[in-house]
Design a protein around this motif. Sequence first.
Motif, short mmCIF file in Angstrom:
data_model
loop_
_atom_site.label_atom_id
_atom_site.label_comp_id
_atom_site.label_asym_id
_atom_site.label_seq_id
_atom_site.Cartn_x
_atom_site.Cartn_y
_atom_site.Cartn_z
N SER A 11 31.61 35.07 33.77
CA SER A 11 32.87 34.34 33.85
C SER A 11 33.98 35.08 33.11
O SER A 11 33.77 35.59 32.01
N GLY A 12 35.14 35.14 33.76
CA GLY A 12 36.29 35.76 33.11
C GLY A 12 36.28 37.27 33.17
O GLY A 12 37.18 37.92 32.63
N SER A 13 35.29 37.86 33.84
CA SER A 13 35.23 39.33 33.91
C SER A 13 36.32 39.85 34.84
O SER A 13 36.68 41.02 34.79
N GLY A 14 36.80 38.97 35.72
CA GLY A 14 37.85 39.36 36.64
C GLY A 14 37.35 39.58 38.05
O GLY A 14 38.07 40.05 38.92
N LYS A 15 36.11 39.19 38.32
CA LYS A 15 35.53 39.52 39.63
C LYS A 15 36.27 38.85 40.78
O LYS A 15 36.50 39.47 41.82
N SER A 16 36.71 37.56 40.60
CA SER A 16 37.41 36.89 41.70
C SER A 16 38.72 37.59 41.99
O SER A 16 39.05 37.90 43.14
N THR A 17 39.46 37.86 40.93
CA THR A 17 40.79 38.45 41.12
C THR A 17 40.66 39.83 41.74
O THR A 17 41.38 40.17 42.69
N ARG A 144 27.75 34.90 41.26
CA ARG A 144 26.68 35.26 40.33
C ARG A 144 25.47 36.00 40.91
O ARG A 144 24.89 36.84 40.27
N ARG A 170 41.26 36.76 28.43
CA ARG A 170 41.82 36.63 29.78
C ARG A 170 41.90 35.16 30.20
O ARG A 170 42.90 34.71 30.76
N ARG A 171 40.84 34.43 29.92
CA ARG A 171 40.86 33.00 30.27
C ARG A 171 41.97 32.28 29.51
O ARG A 171 42.69 31.45 30.07
N ASP A 174 45.17 32.94 31.08
CA ASP A 174 45.35 32.14 32.31
C ASP A 174 45.87 30.75 31.96
O ASP A 174 46.79 30.22 32.60
N MET A 219 40.22 48.26 30.88
CA MET A 219 41.05 48.56 32.06
C MET A 219 41.94 47.36 32.35
O MET A 219 41.50 46.22 32.18
N THR A 224 41.53 48.46 37.51
CA THR A 224 40.21 48.00 37.98
C THR A 224 40.16 47.99 39.50
O THR A 224 39.18 48.45 40.11
N1 ATP Z 1 40.64 44.40 34.49
C1 ATP Z 1 41.35 43.36 34.09
N2 ATP Z 1 42.14 43.47 33.03
C2 ATP Z 1 42.83 42.44 32.59
N3 ATP Z 1 42.79 41.22 33.14
C3 ATP Z 1 42.04 41.05 34.17
C4 ATP Z 1 41.28 42.10 34.68
N4 ATP Z 1 40.59 41.61 35.69
C5 ATP Z 1 40.93 40.31 35.81
N5 ATP Z 1 41.80 39.97 34.88
C6 ATP Z 1 42.36 38.66 34.67
O1 ATP Z 1 41.33 37.87 34.07
C7 ATP Z 1 41.48 36.55 34.47
C8 ATP Z 1 40.12 36.01 34.88
O2 ATP Z 1 39.72 36.64 36.08
P1 ATP Z 1 38.91 35.89 37.17
O3 ATP Z 1 39.26 34.47 37.27
O4 ATP Z 1 39.05 36.73 38.38
O5 ATP Z 1 37.47 36.02 36.57
P2 ATP Z 1 36.07 35.63 37.19
O6 ATP Z 1 35.13 36.68 36.76
O7 ATP Z 1 36.17 35.41 38.60
O8 ATP Z 1 35.71 34.31 36.43
P3 ATP Z 1 34.87 33.02 36.93
O9 ATP Z 1 33.49 33.48 37.16
O10 ATP Z 1 34.94 32.09 35.80
O11 ATP Z 1 35.54 32.53 38.14
C9 ATP Z 1 42.54 36.51 35.55
O12 ATP Z 1 43.73 36.04 35.02
C10 ATP Z 1 42.70 37.96 35.94
O13 ATP Z 1 44.00 38.29 36.36
#
Ligand code: ATP
Length: 724
Positions: A11-17, A144, A170-171, A174, A219, A224
Amino acid sequence: MGIVVAIDGPSGSGKSTVARRVAAELGLAYLDTGAMYRAAAWWCERTGIDLAAHDVDAAAVTRAVETMPLDMGLNPDAPDVVCDGVDVSAAIREPHVAAVVSTVATNLDVRAELARLQREIIRKEATGPVGSFSGGAGVVAEGRDITTVIAPDADVRLLITASEEARLARRAGDLEAAGKDVDAAALRDQVLRRDRDDATVSQFLTAPEGVTLVDTSDMDLPETVEHVINLIETAVDEAATRDAEDDLRAQALRAGLEDYALDEEDLALLEADEVPQADEGMEHGLPVLAVIGRPNVGKSTLVNRVLGRRVAVVQDTPGVTRDRVSYPAEWAGRRFTIVDTGGWEVDVEGLDSAVATQAEVAIAMSDAVILVVDATVGITETDAQVVRMLRRSGRPVVLAANKVDSPAQEGDAAALWNLGLGEPYAVSALHGRGSGDVLDAAMAILPEVSAVAAPSPAEGSLHRIALVGRPNVGKSSLLNAIAGSERVVVNELAGTTRDPVDEVIELDGRQWLFIDTAGIRRRVRQSRGADYYAVLRTQGAIERAEVAVVLLDVSEPITEQDVRVIQQVVDAGRALVLVNNKWDLVDEERRTMLAWETEHDLAHVAWAPHINLAAATGWHTNRLVRALDAAIEGWTTRIPTGRLNAFLGEIQGATPHPLRGGKQPRILFATQVQTAPPRIVLFTTGFLDAGYRRFIERRLREEFGFVGSPIQIGVRVREKRRRR
Ligand SMILES: Nc1ncnc2c1ncn2[C@@H]1O[C@H](COP(=O)(O)OP(=O)(O)OP(=O)(O)O)[C@@H](O)[C@H]1O
Ligand SMILES: Nc1ccn([C@H]2C[C@H](O)[C@@H](COP(=O)(O)O)O2)c(=O)n1
């Protein structure tokens, strides 16, 4: 095939974005599997299940999810999630949903159901049928268990991660951007506790073999995205290079075959540019003329007269069709389908049942018949039985008296008037005399419009489905359930003259042609004769279909008859879907027995999609379309020659054929010569044991899927040419 990119991560790694942006840049669909779990949680609560309660009823959660009316948006620019007609895209991101979603995500039955949906979406986007978002370009799927469970064969598998601090930051960012308060404890709960819970059912914290780790702690987002796109492009380039190398190697293997004695038919197979579907060239809807008679009476003289040398090319076709082969034909300006049959003999126990059944099916599935009799032998008991069979069938018949090689033998032909089938046409296989007259006579009795042929061109584009099974398994209930709940678009389409009546039924917004629904709806009386004709009818329906859905009444033990119907489907080379009907009558004890019976009696068709449903109540009938799609995809799978040979090379290297008499049979070259059903021809240095063929089939299925489809493997043992 489009590209499949699978992205896991905490969670919060940024995978969705990252997944969304990458999908948008590459023109791919975007699948947020986490949103599906969130929507499932939203739906459970909507249907009255309190997921925050201590004692959540797991079975009720499963039931709710199995009936969830979810519509997943796949557009990366606007991945809307709609449930029961409500746009829940924002609601599923509420903290309340985030707090309870793990209850749903750790329920293994729910995971199984959502996994099925996810695989279905990925498959659709990778293959591009009508209604797919990307048109077959592919999909970026994230969540996951995507790289390990859902799409372990994805072209690119990535684990996107970041340090705990980065993820929490990051969370928090948000929340602040959304103008919400940041409660550090609640944040830790949502990010870290949820991952801990989810990690009990799926692995997403460390990268398994074949999955590339992308640590984004240092990054920013654009970096990324760029990095991930580079990884995808590199993987695509590498795959293209691999394919080119495989092709080159296959060309070398093919060239090596020149040292072996190949016949004309081998060359025809090897030189074919296209891989045809099994029924390609068969024009649907044309009248059908069956040529029947005892073996060696000269049936092939007539068939060859119409066809020329094309007959040889299909000699290799196995199964039912070996006894009954259909060819597109033309005579005197008329186009029709000619069916060549195996012939039959009376043995001590009566008609040789297998071949006689084939001939009888040929009669049942024809519009007119040429009966060929050996005039020099005269009327045999077998001929007399056939004539009785023909009379019962009511088909128009032309009688060909063969082996009339001289005028002196005309009298032999005249003796055949006694069969009561009208004028015997004298034919000489030796001199070719008279066969044209027989065919002219056949044209005179062949109707313009077929009552038995596969659907006409107008319906030819629809997938053809046969619902089959022994009496009382619930075929008509299922037909009524699907036709009743959905719109019957055209009724009694092909009901021109005789029984077979097909219906176009709309399922999941698409039209499907259900074959011989009259045969399903009519209640056949349970006499022996009626049973016999039901068997024939089943055979006919299977042969006209692309997919046969075999219904089993699982409230009772699986019977021999069930297994026989399944075998009919496999022998006919049709795609197969198994349906456990009357699931509502299955209790725990029966369920255990059924699992054993399935293992015991149906292990040989474990590749078929197998669904549980209750036709009477309509429960799970919506699963039929998914099963049909999967089976059709497996049935029409085409493996490029380079890939096939590379794969067989690998498995031969790892597991060579056992030595036999000091020699080891080797596969020299392989090619897929046909789809629907897939047929693979192996050129080998020796006969392959049945066990090794089964091993190859199993490995082909593991590698290429072929879900719901029999695979026909032909082995051609070829000797090295002798040097002079
Ligand atoms: N490489 C990055 N550097 C900085 N911020 C990032 C990066 N990747 C994503 N973010 C930011 O981190 C936040 C969380 O990303 P995101 O919601 O995509 O995470 P996630 O892994 O999908 O989490 P979850 O599993 O909880 O849905 C977003 O605001 C996104 O813009
Ligand atoms: N393939 C997946 C996707 C998600 N989950 C779980 C993880 C979370 O608890 C929940 C929502 O996911 P998110 O939107 O935060 O990525 O669903 C899972 O178990 N498997």
